[in-house]
Enzyme design. Structure first.
Site, mmCIF file in Angstrom:
data_model
loop_
_atom_site.group_PDB
_atom_site.id
_atom_site.type_symbol
_atom_site.label_atom_id
_atom_site.label_comp_id
_atom_site.label_asym_id
_atom_site.label_seq_id
_atom_site.Cartn_x
_atom_site.Cartn_y
_atom_site.Cartn_z
ATOM 1 N N GLY A 1 41.062 -55.752 56.065
ATOM 2 C CA GLY A 1 40.293 -56.735 56.816
ATOM 3 C C GLY A 1 41.117 -57.671 57.664
ATOM 4 N N CYS A 2 42.381 -57.397 57.886
ATOM 5 C CA CYS A 2 43.217 -58.344 58.624
ATOM 6 C C CYS A 2 42.749 -58.441 60.060
ATOM 7 C CB CYS A 2 44.675 -57.897 58.571
ATOM 8 S SG CYS A 2 45.773 -58.994 59.478
ATOM 9 N N GLY A 3 42.583 -59.652 60.551
ATOM 10 C CA GLY A 3 42.095 -59.841 61.901
ATOM 11 C C GLY A 3 43.170 -60.228 62.895
ATOM 12 N N CYS B 1 46.821 -59.300 62.307
ATOM 13 C CA CYS B 1 48.086 -58.599 62.112
ATOM 14 C C CYS B 1 48.569 -57.944 63.403
ATOM 15 C CB CYS B 1 47.940 -57.525 61.043
ATOM 16 S SG CYS B 1 47.327 -58.149 59.487
#
Length: 289
Positions: A116-118, A120
């Site tokens: 779910g990294c927005g 990176c």
């Protein structure tokens, strides 16, 4: 091929052996767990990003991510979406106009995201913190509608019911009934899938509101505002940056949303209390009526 017992589970759920210990007694059984695999976004045959996500609702994911990340301005700019299984994960091969592909190349954001990294892989501060245009129009939402949506959500979270391991993002109509819901191990992924589902359904952002089971981080506000959603309620807390962006983007931000209360952090005029004759009393750390 999955057996009949596995086919009873929703897409995105796997079965794995576990040893459960209770009161000194150990029992081995097969447990339902959320799947989490690499999902690669490939635009016009060029790799762009890899996100760890639940392998369900992948066409919605492809279109929603493309919109919320500003890769396309309209869902019509997403052409064919091909879902290709690979040894290490899944590729989402997406056709976009050449002009959008050229802009994407300029952003230099080939990245590998954790769950779910927005952010990176963003290489500059400007790339990390995007400021979408202010939401032009957003509806008023009644407290009763918000409470109804919060009460309806758990029964629709089928993957979480099986695994206890995923987030949900839901779109509620102004009467509070849930129209669309998507789940994922990553909160940003769940929202992207919902945005994609909304676009495919032709949903107008002025006809309802967004509810998420996670905290309201900056990326959740950014993605919502980018696609014109003007009302976001989160079950958990907002961050300071999320509050600042919501105020800037004309987005109503509600945190700690529960059936018996909530906190209003930005543009609270749109959340209609039970009675205008019952003013809200501000208390440090909470809001009471």
């Amino acid at each position: 091929m999955k057996g009949d017992s596995e086919n009873r589970f929703p897409e995105g759920v796997a079965r794995r052996e576990v040893e459960r210990r209770r009161n000194g007694v150990a029992v081995r059984l097969r447990d339902a767990v959320a799947e989490e695999i690499p999902i690669a976004f490939v635009y016009n045959d060029r790799p762009h990003a890899v996100m760890m996500a639940t392998p369900a609702d992948l066409e919605d994911f492809a279109r929603g991510f493309s919109l919320s990340e500003g890769i396309v301005d309209d869902v019509s700019q997403c052409g064919k979406v091909e879902i290709v299984e690979a040894l290490a994960g899944i590729e989402l091969r997406i056709d976009i106009p050449a002009a959008n592909a050229a802009l994407l190349e300029d952003r230099v954001r080939e990245l590998t995201g954790r769950t779910g990294c927005g952010l990176c892989g963003a290489q500059t501060l400007d790339a990390a913190v995007r400021h979408p245009p202010a939401v032009a129009e957003a509806p008023d939402v009644a407290e009763a509608a918000l409470r109804r949506a919060l009460c309806e959500m758990p029964s629709l979270q089928v993957v979480n019911a099986a695994t206890g391991a995923v987030h949900a993002a839901a779109w509620a109509n102004l009467d509070g009934h849930i129209a669309l819901l998507r789940e994922d191990v990553g909160r940003h992924n769940a929202l992207d899938k919902l945005i994609g589902a909304m676009q495919r359904a032709g949903t107008d952002p002025c006809t309802g509101f967004l509810v998420v089971t996670s905290r309201a981080s900056y990326e959740m506000v950014m993605k919502a505002a980018t696609v014109g959603i003007g009302f976001l309620a989160a079950v958990s807390a907002p961050t300071a940056l999320a509050i600042a962006l919501a105020r800037e983007a004309n987005l109503t931000l509600v945190g700690f949303a529960r059936a018996d209360g909530y906190g209003v952090y930005a543009h609270g005029r749109r959340l209609l209390a039970r009675s205008a004759a019952q003013p809200a009393h501000e208390v440090f750390g909470q809001r009471t009526a």
